[in-house]
Scaffold this motif. Sequence first.
Motif, mmCIF file in Angstrom:
data_model
loop_
_atom_site.group_PDB
_atom_site.id
_atom_site.type_symbol
_atom_site.label_atom_id
_atom_site.label_comp_id
_atom_site.label_asym_id
_atom_site.label_seq_id
_atom_site.Cartn_x
_atom_site.Cartn_y
_atom_site.Cartn_z
ATOM 1 N N GLN A 61 0.823 -1.205 0.000
ATOM 2 C CA GLN A 61 0.000 0.000 0.000
ATOM 3 C C GLN A 61 0.858 1.255 0.000
ATOM 4 O OE1 GLN A 61 -2.478 -0.625 3.443
ATOM 5 N NE2 GLN A 61 -3.990 -1.838 2.314
ATOM 6 N N LYS A 83 1.599 4.804 -3.104
ATOM 7 C CA LYS A 83 1.355 6.208 -2.789
ATOM 8 C C LYS A 83 2.471 7.077 -3.366
ATOM 9 C CE LYS A 83 -2.164 5.166 -0.063
ATOM 10 N NZ LYS A 83 -2.148 3.689 -0.208
ATOM 11 N N SER A 116 3.931 12.328 0.063
ATOM 12 C CA SER A 116 2.586 12.893 0.178
ATOM 13 C C SER A 116 2.011 12.532 1.551
ATOM 14 C CB SER A 116 1.685 12.347 -0.932
ATOM 15 O OG SER A 116 1.477 10.955 -0.762
ATOM 16 N N ASN A 117 0.888 13.158 1.912
ATOM 17 C CA ASN A 117 0.282 12.867 3.206
ATOM 18 C C ASN A 117 -0.190 11.412 3.284
ATOM 19 O OD1 ASN A 117 0.655 15.456 4.217
ATOM 20 N ND2 ASN A 117 -1.285 16.211 3.400
ATOM 21 N N ASN A 118 -0.727 10.897 2.179
ATOM 22 C CA ASN A 118 -1.137 9.495 2.171
ATOM 23 C C ASN A 118 0.067 8.567 2.351
ATOM 24 O OD1 ASN A 118 -3.852 10.018 1.835
ATOM 25 N ND2 ASN A 118 -3.753 9.968 -0.397
ATOM 26 N N TRP A 119 1.180 8.920 1.721
ATOM 27 C CA TRP A 119 2.391 8.116 1.866
ATOM 28 C C TRP A 119 2.901 8.155 3.303
ATOM 29 C CZ3 TRP A 119 7.444 9.353 3.226
ATOM 30 C CH2 TRP A 119 8.409 8.373 2.969
ATOM 31 N N ARG A 153 1.082 8.576 6.005
ATOM 32 C CA ARG A 153 0.208 7.753 6.835
ATOM 33 C C ARG A 153 0.486 6.260 6.618
ATOM 34 N NH1 ARG A 153 -3.608 12.033 5.944
ATOM 35 N NH2 ARG A 153 -4.212 11.155 3.928
#
Length: 416
Positions: A222, A226, A230-233, A235
């Motif tokens: 997962q 990403k 980035s913010n998703n990365w 998290r």
Amino acid sequence: MVRRQAFKYRIEPNGEQQRKLRQFAGMCRFVFNKALALQQVIYAAGEKYIGYVPMAKHLTDWRNGTETPWLKDAPVHPLQHALKDLDRAYQNFFAKRADFPRFKKKGQGDSFRYPDAKQIKLDQAGNRIFLPKLGWLKYRNSRPVLGIVKNVTVSQSAGQWYVSIQTEREVEISPHASPLAAGIDLGVVRFATLWDGQQETVLQPRGSLKRHQQRLAKALRQMSHKTKFSNNWKRAKARVQRINRQIANARNDFLHKATHSLSKSHALLCVEDLQVGNMSRSAAGTVEKPGRNVRQKSGLNRSILDQGWGEFRRQLEYKAQWAGGDVVAVPAPNTSRQCPACNHTHADNRQSQSVFLCVTCGHEENADLVAAKNIRERGLNLLKGPDMARIACEVNGATGPSAAGTRRSDEAAKAA
């Protein structure tokens, strides 16, 4: 004897304190990397290595200069200790105990140390600790701190901050209550096989990584999908770090419980002097000479490292000393190929991973148990040498460990 012990706690900093913790760790990393780069430039110019004291003068110039005046925002002692860490890394390299020092990366082993106990205040009743330029920090007081505080190390792991409080106190070590001497064979299928001259004891492996391997692989996949940074990365990366922390905590919990039990129940523990780094070395080879069975060897390496053999021995040594016992390291070659009945040594004696069958006398037994018996016997033979003559108490009719166990340092003790 003087016991040095560390007590580790999770701290709960506020927003401003978290910002300062990240800044101080970053500044110590910057000083370490800058000093390492300077050492490399000096070496390339053909000049001699700079020790800690001359390098500390460079730190003063960096703090007072116009390029890095922000170094003044951090307490000076942790910055000086970063230079001491570099100097110790160089000394280990010169003594061929470690590889050449490498530059530190952000997010990997972020930590700094307060070496001056006079600047540290500990309020155990209020569950808080005072550190210079950070103020009072709340910590999760899970157990009392024993002894005089000598220094404090602040570290980060998987997004959480911790303090490790090293103390020093006088303790009396009495002779070990148990007369047993045991040989310990470490393995992958069986974590440890013990033989004390009377009975066999088997410790099954915890397999921390194996239990969470699918979760970890999913989280890594997962994260790879990403956009980096980035913010998703971030998290997704935090999720991977949490899983790795759970794996490490489970492994450490298992090792601490196992070593505590063994050190309390046996006066003498004989272990193999395993070179884990060599055993877990990659088999990939090079482009010109590619390795064989790389996939199988990779799985074996992963299983070996998942056991934590090096940490097991480290904990066993200082805990045995605290209990009044001792640990003897036995050379590893042929421990599982020598017959305990007739002493015949041959590679064909080890029929498989678990079966031992002597080609001379026909003695058949579990291979791990045979290794544990040989390790115990060799350990007792080592104790009969002149270098161990000062060990006084009797273990099964052979010379055993003294109450003090003074030939080892207890400095390696760390918090659970």
